[in-house]
Design an enzyme around this catalytic site. Structure first.
Site, PDB file in Angstrom:
ATOM      1  N   CYS A 291      50.316  45.021  24.224  1.00 21.76           N
ATOM      2  CA  CYS A 291      49.825  45.677  25.960  1.00 21.76           C
ATOM      3  C   CYS A 291      48.923  46.707  25.228  1.00 21.76           C
ATOM      4  O   CYS A 291      48.264  46.267  25.455  1.00 21.76           O
ATOM      5  CB  CYS A 291      51.565  46.209  26.608  1.00 21.76           C
TER       6      CYS A 291
ATOM      7  N   GLU B  95      43.498  54.703  49.103  1.00 22.14           N
ATOM      8  CA  GLU B  95      43.769  54.729  50.711  1.00 22.14           C
ATOM      9  C   GLU B  95      43.421  53.290  51.917  1.00 22.14           C
ATOM     10  O   GLU B  95      43.914  53.986  52.706  1.00 22.14           O
ATOM     11  CB  GLU B  95      42.012  55.813  50.808  1.00 22.14           C
TER      12      GLU B  95
ATOM     13  N   HIS C  32      40.974  61.192  50.054  1.00 23.93           N
ATOM     14  CA  HIS C  32      40.084  60.598  50.697  1.00 23.93           C
ATOM     15  C   HIS C  32      38.268  61.087  49.404  1.00 23.93           C
ATOM     16  O   HIS C  32      38.948  62.752  49.333  1.00 23.93           O
ATOM     17  CB  HIS C  32      39.728  61.041  51.951  1.00 23.93           C
TER      18      HIS C  32
ATOM     19  N   CYS D 161      54.577  43.958  22.355  1.00 22.36           N
ATOM     20  CA  CYS D 161      53.813  45.028  23.217  1.00 22.36           C
ATOM     21  C   CYS D 161      52.706  46.015  22.020  1.00 22.36           C
ATOM     22  O   CYS D 161      51.926  46.345  22.733  1.00 22.36           O
ATOM     23  CB  CYS D 161      54.753  46.366  23.933  1.00 22.36           C
TER      24      CYS D 161
ATOM     25  N   TYR E  73      47.785  35.642  32.235  1.00 19.12           N
ATOM     26  CA  TYR E  73      47.254  36.761  32.520  1.00 19.12           C
ATOM     27  C   TYR E  73      46.553  37.028  30.989  1.00 19.12           C
ATOM     28  O   TYR E  73      45.793  37.051  31.098  1.00 19.12           O
ATOM     29  CB  TYR E  73      48.197  37.537  32.342  1.00 19.12           C
TER      30      TYR E  73
ATOM     31  N   LYS F  67      45.245  45.157  23.762  1.00 17.93           N
ATOM     32  CA  LYS F  67      45.194  44.563  24.272  1.00 17.93           C
ATOM     33  C   LYS F  67      44.152  45.071  25.787  1.00 17.93           C
ATOM     34  O   LYS F  67      43.241  45.148  25.549  1.00 17.93           O
ATOM     35  CB  LYS F  67      46.198  43.183  25.337  1.00 17.93           C
TER      36      LYS F  67
ATOM     37  N   GLU G 189      43.142  37.874  30.522  1.00 14.80           N
ATOM     38  CA  GLU G 189      42.329  39.282  29.700  1.00 14.80           C
ATOM     39  C   GLU G 189      40.956  39.139  29.162  1.00 14.80           C
ATOM     40  O   GLU G 189      40.805  39.456  29.027  1.00 14.80           O
ATOM     41  CB  GLU G 189      43.706  39.848  29.713  1.00 14.80           C
TER      42      GLU G 189
END
Lengths: 380, 555
Positions: free
Chosen positions: B130, B524, B519, B125, B260, B133, B264
């Site tokens: 992670c 939202e 908003h 990681c 993935y 990356k 990526e």
């Protein structure tokens, strides 16, 4: 230019929304002349009268200008969004969200910005720790802060506008923005003649169903000065329609409404802030905070910490409030708001696995209490 | 009798240093009352070890209770010895130490590329996954942002250029800083960090580069490594470790894989103006993800210039005289690549750990088999993280490590909870998801309501770029519970986290809808989806276009 095009495009979309729904749109100034009668003065000056079973006032609000000598030299947010030129030097008066947002916008485009506000920190009403973070960040980005400062006068000179503060300072500016508040648009509606009650600042008084003291007249949105946010106005409008035409009287729920301030980096909150939680909770309040320099900054070198906070009721473990000041705060807070609104506990937050790497995952990994605030015991 | 047994002359077993060490620590209270002849002593020791093994199997949760017996001397060097200082290993070790256990952890010396002999504190990681990356994703996003900026009024003389060496240097400096922080975390928790390659010698002993350490419990948290399949020329290919630390930016790259990691890196290199080609075996990328998300992300990535070669598998890599690589596939050949990268999967690091010898059962693909408590087939040995190939995500390894620490040292047997685990793919645009895909929901629940939105985010209205956002909420028709939530578009990962709390807590679509929106944001939209796009009843949608889509997806 592109922005104006976009605004025109959206305007057109709203017109179509209305016509597709079968709503008749009349352009002109509306005025209430009776409990069931509206007078519309059209663009050519002619007046037309319409009668209606119900009248809904949704005229919103407008920026106000404080009574400072030279106030005609200043602009408000309306003009600020359509300036012909980016101001080289700007002075912003105000401590609310509009003031800090414009300060950030202009500073981001390279202007020199001085922000003057009456209190020690901007954004009164928000969590104090968050207010301090916002102030730090504004300064970190090069905005000159003038706390506990009001403006005394604006004078036009050859070099630009001379702005005099009540601390005796003189600042030269190309643009001065008054962002000291907005007031409801009720002056020309003829409300007093019809008997609709207004409050001190001119907002229309309504009950929980958005009804005024005149049974056939209702009001929603900023003109009622409840929670002046678009999604709240949408909620009030929806509930009004349900109550009056849907046969189900329903009241909008104002608890746990999330909102955001788009300063840079932004602030977003939902629920009670720390001070409110301490006041309202029956017992102790647990405060969990996470303060860190976001990953991107470790490479860019920017020194700007993100702060995230959860306020928890020690007795029930319910999360009473969440707040965040940092990049993507508003996007992150929306999902948190759903959980909070439904009474999620800290344990439920903690049992949710994090998405890694993100800033948001901090909200589900706050293991240790930063501080526990006990209610002061009062002797009767 | 007991006193005689405590200092005997070992005959048949004296050669085993390990056994001697173990024997010295056998508590007096566990000694059986047997005759003192040498033969019966040996028998007693064997049966003692067997009893100890069966005791620990039956009373695994009493492990802590034993050590609470104040009269007992310490029997092992450590309560817990962890092999591998990555996400799972560090978490388990740290929290075990916080709970009062004596803990040691071993890890290979640091290197950016992992191997049999190199790794580093922090693990995949922090050093090869992670973190680097995400840093590279940040770096590569700027080109899109520069393009967006023109619509917002930004002008500059020339398009900014990227210097790969600056990125690498800063990235590596950051990794060094982080590995240092992890070392401090361990130090502050009182965990003994040993540098070297750990290998299990017996159920309570680990050998680290020749030195032996005994432990009541051994935790294997050695993670996994990229796997490059053997094809002619595979020696010219790189894996993700190398891709994160190249000497120069690729000019034209072939990325083989549809998962993935492949996506990526495709996004990273595309953002840095490399010519990117992705070769996938399947018809679509991201097998296992929601079908509509799979389509949407591929379309958005294609719009950014990434070329997908679907149902095309590599057969060989040929190097030409000028150094460029040609990829021979099942459909032909594509030449001119400066790099060919395999992102076809990762394998658990279970070779040469002594696992087979000590009897730790493994699955067909070399992962360590564990039960719900991360317990292996050997009573004193446990395993967490990628080496167990359950859900290979850092936060899950953290969860597994924490649960194990509680099970072993807090007397609270804890099973990690794998329900509603959110995750993200940092493709460009990124994906965030939690809960079931539409296909899974239909299978499990039958009647579901599907809400989707596909819109142009506010920013794109001025940038003029074709960026869009796709969102989907799947609700159970009967209970209105939100079964799954999927998003592909800018900020997906940050947005989905909060919604994951709601989904994990079992909230309904109505709960979502009564939450007021923030908003203006993209998020939202997830609380304002009023009408279902389709209602699936009895496992099939109403007749029409949608049912064709479902049929094609194999539902």
């Amino acid at each position: 230019m592109l922005q104006t095009e976009e605004i025109i495009r959206l305007n057109g979309i709203y017109k179509r929304l209305l016509s597709n729904a079968g709503v008749k749109l009349y352009e002109g100034e509306g005025k209430i002349v009776g409990p069931n009668e509206v007078e519309v003065t059209q663009l050519d000056g002619t007046k037309i009268f319409y009668s209606a079973k119900h009248i809904l006032i949704a005229t919103g609000s407008r920026a106000q200008r404080p009574p400072i000598p030279g106030k005609e030299l200043a602009i408000t947010s309306d003009e600020a969004l359509s300036l012909d030129e980016l101001p080289k030097r700007a002075v912003v008066l105000g401590g609310g969200y509009i003031a800090v947002e414009f300060a950030s916008i202009w500073r981001g485009m390279g202007s020199t910005v001085d922000l003057c506000f009456r209190k020690e920190l901007p954004l009164r009403g928000f969590d104090d720790e968050m207010r301090a973070a916002v102030a730090r960040n504004l300064e970190g980005r090069g905005i000159n802060l003038h706390p506990r400062t009001n403006l005394k006068a604006l004078v036009k000179t050859e070099e630009g506008m001379k702005v005099l503060t009540d601390h005796g300072e003189e600042i030269i500016a190309d643009v001065v923005l008054f962002a000291t508040g907005r007031i409801p648009n009720t002056k020309r509606l003829n409300l007093e003649a019809v008997g609709v009650e207004l409050d001190k600042i001119g907002a229309v008084k309504v009950d929980e169903y958005s009804r005024t003291n005149v049974p056939s007249i209702w009001a929603i949105g900023d003109v009622t000065n409840r929670m002046n946010l678009t999604p709240v106005a949408l909620m009030e409008g929806t509930y009004f329609a349900k109550t009056v035409f849907g046969g189900e009287p329903c009241k909008p729920d104002y608890s746990n409404i999330p909102c955001a301030v788009f300063c840079i980096p932004p602030l977003s909150v939902v629920g009670l802030n720390e001070e409110q939680a301490i006041e309202k909770a029956k017992g102790d309040v647990l405060v969990f905070t996470s303060t860190f320099n976001p990953m991107k900054n470790t490479i860019s070198g920017r020194q700007e910490k993100t702060i995230m906070k959860l306020v928890v009721d020690a007795e029930t473990d319910k999360v009473l409030g969440a707040s965040m000041c940092g990049p993507d705060g508003p996007e992150i807070m929306q999902g948190i708001a759903v959980a909070l609104k439904c009474g999620a506990t800290k344990a439920q937050f903690d049992s949710t696995v994090g998405i890694h790497p993100s800033a948001a995952e901090e909200f589900v990994t706050m293991r240790s209490v930063t501080r526990r605030v006990s209610k002061p015991k009062t002797n009767l | 009798m007991a006193t005689t047994l405590s200092a005997p002359k070992l005959t048949a077993f004296s050669s085993s240093q390990t056994l001697q060490t173990l024997c010295k620590r056998i508590p007096i209270s566990l000694y059986p009352q047997s005759p003192s002849s040498p033969f019966s002593v040996s028998t007693a020791r064997i049966s003692l070890l067997a009893r100890r093994a069966s005791l620990s199997h039956r009373h695994r949760f009493a492990a802590r209770a034993e050590s609470d017996n104040g009269a007992e001397p310490r029997r092992y060097d450590f309560d817990l010895f962890t092999i591998g200082a990555g996400s799972g290993g560090v978490r388990a070790s740290r929290f075990a130490a916080n709970l009062g256990a004596s803990v040691a952890i071993c890890e290979l010396p640091f290197a950016t590329i992992s191997s049999e002999t190199s790794g580093g504190v922090g693990g995949t990681c922090v050093l090869r996954g992670c973190v680097p990356k995400k840093l590279l994703v940040f770096a590569s996003k700027y080109s899109h942002e520069f393009e967006e900026s023109h619509g917002f009024g930004w002008k500059y003389e020339a398009e900014p250029k990227h210097d790969w060496s600056i990125l690498m240097a800063n990235k590596n400096a950051e990794l060094q800083r982080l590995t240092g922080i992890y070392k401090n975390i361990l130090k502050n928790a009182g965990v003994t960090l040993i540098e070297g390659r750990g290998k299990i010698v017996d159920p309570h002993t680990v050998d680290v580069d020749g030195k032996l350490y005994s432990a009541r419990h051994i935790l294997i948290a050695v993670g996994g490594r990229p796997f490059i399949p053997e094809i002619p020329g595979s020696e010219y290919a790189i894996d993700s470790d190398k891709a994160l630390d190249l000497p120069s930016k690729p000019e034209k790259i072939a990325i083989i894989g549809g998962g993935y990691i492949a996506l990526e890196f495709a996004g990273i290199f595309n953002g840095l103006t490399t010519d990117v080609h992705v070769f996938i075996r399947q018809k679509k990328v991201l097998r296992g993800f929601d079908e509509e998300v799979r389509d949407f992300v591929a379309e958005q990535m294609s719009l950014r210039g990434i070329e997908f070669h679907t149902e095309e598998s590599p057969q060989a890599i040929l190097k030409s005289a000028d150094g460029s690589l040609t990829l021979k596939t099942t459909k032909g050949a594509v030449e001119g690549f400066s790099h060919v990268m395999f992102a076809t999967g990762r394998k658990p690091n279970t070779k040469n750990l002594g696992l087979e010898e000590v009897g730790v059962k493994m699955t067909k693909n070399g992962a360590i088999e564990v039960d719900e408590y991360s317990h292996t087939s050997v009573p004193s040995i446990w395993a967490v993280g990628d080496v167990t190939d359950r859900v290979n995500l850092t936060p899950v390894a953290l969860m597994e490590g924490m649960a194990l620490a509680k099970t072993l040292f807090a007397n609270e047997p804890t099973k990690p909870d794998y329900r509603a685990i959110p995750s993200a793919v940092f493709s460009q645009p990124p994906i965030g998801q939690v809960g079931l895909t539409e296909e899974q929901a239909i299978k499990e629940y039958g009647d579901v309501d599907i809400y989707t939105e596909n819109f142009r985010p506010l920013k794109a209205t001025l940038s003029g770029l074709p960026d869009r956002i796709f969102m989907k909420i799947i609700a159970c028709a009967k209970t209105n519970k939100v079964l799954g939530l999927h998003m592909c578009g800018e900020d997906s990962a940050e947005i989905v986290q909060g919604f994951a709390v709601a989904v994990k807590a079992g909230l309904t679509k109505a709960d979502f809808d009564m939450t007021v929106g923030i908003h203006p944001t993209s998020a939202e939209e997830l609380v304002t989806m009023r009408t279902p796009k389709r209602k699936i009843r009895n496992g099939s949608p109403p007749e029409g276009k949608d049912s064709e889509v479902k049929a094609a997806a194999g539902v």
